[in-house]
Motif scaffolding. Structure first.
Motif, PDB file in Angstrom:
ATOM      1  N   SER A 123       0.814  -1.218   0.000  1.00  0.00           N
ATOM      2  CA  SER A 123       0.000   0.000   0.000  1.00  0.00           C
ATOM      3  C   SER A 123       0.849   1.270   0.000  1.00  0.00           C
ATOM      4  O   SER A 123       0.318   2.374  -0.114  1.00  0.00           O
ATOM      5  N   PRO A 142      -5.944   6.315  -1.389  1.00  0.00           N
ATOM      6  CA  PRO A 142      -6.958   5.441  -0.776  1.00  0.00           C
ATOM      7  C   PRO A 142      -7.688   4.580  -1.807  1.00  0.00           C
ATOM      8  O   PRO A 142      -7.945   3.404  -1.563  1.00  0.00           O
ATOM      9  N   VAL A 143      -7.976   5.157  -2.969  1.00  0.00           N
ATOM     10  CA  VAL A 143      -8.658   4.381  -4.007  1.00  0.00           C
ATOM     11  C   VAL A 143      -7.775   3.224  -4.479  1.00  0.00           C
ATOM     12  O   VAL A 143      -8.227   2.079  -4.618  1.00  0.00           O
ATOM     13  N   ILE A 203      -5.359   1.857  -2.807  1.00  0.00           N
ATOM     14  CA  ILE A 203      -5.210   0.883  -1.716  1.00  0.00           C
ATOM     15  C   ILE A 203      -6.424  -0.055  -1.684  1.00  0.00           C
ATOM     16  O   ILE A 203      -6.282  -1.265  -1.501  1.00  0.00           O
ATOM     17  N   ALA A 204      -7.599   0.504  -1.914  1.00  0.00           N
ATOM     18  CA  ALA A 204      -8.808  -0.329  -1.937  1.00  0.00           C
ATOM     19  C   ALA A 204      -8.708  -1.385  -3.037  1.00  0.00           C
ATOM     20  O   ALA A 204      -9.098  -2.539  -2.859  1.00  0.00           O
ATOM     21  N   ARG A 205      -8.130  -0.980  -4.156  1.00  0.00           N
ATOM     22  CA  ARG A 205      -7.966  -1.904  -5.288  1.00  0.00           C
ATOM     23  C   ARG A 205      -6.967  -3.016  -4.935  1.00  0.00           C
ATOM     24  O   ARG A 205      -7.200  -4.195  -5.222  1.00  0.00           O
ATOM     25  N   ARG A 230      -6.302  -4.052  -1.991  1.00  0.00           N
ATOM     26  CA  ARG A 230      -6.968  -4.874  -0.990  1.00  0.00           C
ATOM     27  C   ARG A 230      -7.883  -5.903  -1.644  1.00  0.00           C
ATOM     28  O   ARG A 230      -7.910  -7.067  -1.244  1.00  0.00           O
ATOM     29  N   GLU A 231      -8.570  -5.464  -2.683  1.00  0.00           N
ATOM     30  CA  GLU A 231      -9.455  -6.355  -3.428  1.00  0.00           C
ATOM     31  C   GLU A 231      -8.651  -7.493  -4.075  1.00  0.00           C
ATOM     32  O   GLU A 231      -9.015  -8.670  -3.989  1.00  0.00           O
ATOM     33  N   ASN A 270       0.431   0.132   7.046  1.00  0.00           N
ATOM     34  CA  ASN A 270      -0.995   0.413   7.026  1.00  0.00           C
ATOM     35  C   ASN A 270      -1.714  -0.669   7.841  1.00  0.00           C
ATOM     36  O   ASN A 270      -2.000  -1.761   7.348  1.00  0.00           O
ATOM     37  N   GLN A 288      -4.697  -0.912   9.095  1.00  0.00           N
ATOM     38  CA  GLN A 288      -6.050  -1.291   8.691  1.00  0.00           C
ATOM     39  C   GLN A 288      -5.994  -2.368   7.623  1.00  0.00           C
ATOM     40  O   GLN A 288      -6.712  -3.364   7.687  1.00  0.00           O
ATOM     41  N   LEU A 289      -5.134  -2.150   6.627  1.00  0.00           N
ATOM     42  CA  LEU A 289      -4.999  -3.137   5.553  1.00  0.00           C
ATOM     43  C   LEU A 289      -4.530  -4.472   6.139  1.00  0.00           C
ATOM     44  O   LEU A 289      -5.068  -5.532   5.826  1.00  0.00           O
TER      45      LEU A 289
END
Ligand SMILES: Nc1ncnc2c1ncn2[C@@H]1O[C@H](COP(=O)(O)OP(=O)(O)OP(=O)(O)O)[C@@H](O)[C@H]1O
Ligand SMILES: [Mg+2]
Lengths: 288, 237
Positions: free
Chosen positions: B163, B168-169, B171-173, B175-176, B194, B196-197
């Motif tokens: 990350s 943030p966008v 990172i969301a990707r 994460r997916e 990170n 949270q991740l």
């Protein structure tokens, strides 16, 4: 006059390109200015002459023997010398020059200083090309360079071996992290570069002469080509070779033959000042 | 028996000890986190596992086999793969060439089959297969880098701060994508700042503080732990 100069330029350029491509490949993977490649050309040429004239091998078999031997000699320079200076880049040019002296002097020791010649069966042949008369050895040189470069390009872009070499030239540590064995890529790159040196010996020994320092002058042009084309750029080296060949041969006719190589040097300086990354530069360091 | 078992591993760079007696384990199919501040030794740990830095002391075993002296190529053959810090793609090569390099230890037929699987799982990569890797944004490069690491068909995927430096966008990707990797049962050792991740992706974790394992346990609990707070404050001191 102009036509003849253009033909000479292309022939000369093909030779420069053949040498430059080998230099750029080695520079790409290992960051060494491989002056010793000139010595590999010389030894390759002598081996061809010996196999053909003393051992009476058929011409093209002798050439094949010399090409393979050149590849192996080149690998030896990596295995027994360059490998140890990999972590000491400042030492690389000195080692490269030292190797060149060793190879040239080995030729002097083994074969003496006399000029000998490598004469192909088509040696005296002349070919008519659109009103121009071109020596067959010149045509052979251009064809050899063109075919070699096409094969090299296919190897680099279409095979796993080539992909690994390009990866090492762009980011050696990342390549090693993926399990690519760096030493193996160095050996491969030096073998290819040695084979190209052997092909250069075959292509230009018939036009010039075989003697211990036969390639020390043209290797300089090979380095100019590397700078012109951009480090690690095979097509750049090919185009840069032709360009430099044309410039040198035209200036020999229209300026002065005495300044032929000096003009090449002027071209080099101009490129360094105006296009520091080479004429055909892309942003990233690469081989292919 | 754990898939990866590390016991008492120390690494030093000259006089600087980067890891001191680090022990940790990852089971087959498990996802484990390593949390820690800048300079804690996280990258060094992953590089030591991958055979990229010499280990001074300690033992490393994979499936019971000692791997401490093994070359990186042998480790890749045995199922380890590292997605390195900073992504480290080959910028002047296409996405497809980058991916195929991840499978450089496999014969081309196998590599092509893996490529087909990766493309099927991540159609986004297929659509961009001929684009040069250097042309992508950081987040996109991270997806390529993860794809490249997966091309080794690893049993254990080592991830070094995937990350880092991303929006943030993006990172969301990431994460997916990591979620999809988890579904295939590939074990993960995830180094992250990170938290949270890390908490979303892993069940268990360790806190690394200046080369020493300072705490271990459920990742969700570590996130709020004093050990982690100390690691960050200590890291700044
Ligand atoms: N090649 C090296 N030579 C010398 N010292 C190094 C080397 N690599 C790392 N170090 C040192 O080892 C320590 C641990 O570094 P490492 O890169 O493993 O930390 P990290 O936890 O990955 O940090 P970050 O979060 O910034 O990536 C640091 O003090 C660093 O300066
Ligand atoms: Mg790090």
């Amino acid at each position: 006059m102009l036509q003849q100069a253009l033909v000479n330029g292309v022939v000369l350029g093909a030779l420069f390109a053949l040498l430059g491509v080998g230099l750029t490949l080695v520079y790409g993977v290992m960051d060494v200015p491989n002056f010793a490649q000139a010595g590999v050309v010389t030894l390759g040429a002598y081996i061809m002459v010996t196999l053909h004239q003393a051992a009476h091998w058929p011409f093209f078999l002798a050439v094949a023997g010399g090409v393979v031997a050149a590849g192996l000699i080149s690998v030896a320079t990596e295995r027994f010398a360059y490998r140890f200076v990999r972590t000491r880049p400042l030492a690389a040019p000195a080692v490269a020059l030292g190797l060149l002296l060793i190879l040239d002097n080995s030729a002097l020791e083994l074969w003496g200083g006399d000029h000998v010649s490598l004469t192909p069966p088509y040696g005296a042949g002349l070919i008519q090309l659109g009103g121009m008369t071109v020596p067959a050895v010149g045509v052979a040189l251009v064809l050899t360079a063109a075919v070699s470069m096409l094969l090299l390009w296919l190897l680099l872009t279409r095979t796993g071996i080539g992909r690994a070499i390009r990866a090492v030239s762009q980011n050696p540590e990342a390549a090693a992290t993926l399990g690519i064995e760096l030493e193996r890529q160095y050996v491969t790159a030096f073998f290819i570069s040695g084979v190209l040196a052997g092909l250069a010996a075959f292509a230009y020994a018939p036009t010039y002469a075989v003697f211990p320092y036969m390639a020390d002058g043209v290797i300089f042009d090979g380095f100019v080509v590397v700078i012109l084309g951009g480090l690690g750029n095979v097509w750049g080296a090919a185009l840069g070779g032709i360009l430099l060949g044309l410039v040198e041969s035209l200036s020999a006719v229209y300026v002065s033959a005495a300044y032929q190589t000096a003009i090449g040097f002027v071209v080099l300086l101009l490129v360094i000042v105006l296009r520091p990354a080479g004429l055909f530069a892309t942003t990233a360091r690469r081989v292919a | 028996m754990a898939l990866l078992d590390i016991a008492g591993v120390s690494v030093r760079f000259g006089n600087v000890p980067a890891l001191r007696g680090v022990s940790l384990s990852v089971d087959a199919g498990e996802a484990v986190a390593v949390l820690g501040a800048n300079g804690a030794g996280k990258t060094t740990l992953l590089r030591a596992i991958m055979g990229r830095v010499p280990v001074e002391a300690g033992t490393l075993t994979l499936d019971g086999e000692a791997i401490g002296d093994m070359r990186t190529s042998g480790l890749v053959d045995r199922g380890l793969s590292l997605c390195p810090e900073g992504r480290q793609l080959f910028p002047a090569m296409s996405v497809e060439d980058n991916l195929l390099l991840g499978a450089n230890r496999a014969v081309i037929r196998v590599a092509r089959a893996r490529l087909a699987t990766i493309y099927e799982r991540f159609p986004w990569l297929r659509e961009r297969r001929s684009v040069l890797a250097g042309a992508f944004s950081g987040g996109e490069q991270q997806i390529v880098a993860i794809g490249r690491a997966l091309m080794a068909a690893p049993r254990l995927l080592l991830l070094d701060e995937p990350s880092s430096g991303l929006s943030p966008v993006a990172i969301a990707r990431v994460r997916e994508v990591l979620g999809q990797v988890r579904e295939t049962g590939t074990a993960i050792l995830l180094v992250e700042q990170n938290v949270q991740l890390a908490a979303a992706m892993t069940g268990r974790g360790y806190v690394l503080n200046r080369g020493v394992i300072a705490a271990s346990g459920e990742t969700a609990a570590l996130v709020d732990s004093e050990a982690l707070a100390d690691a960050y404050l200590g890291g700044a001191a």
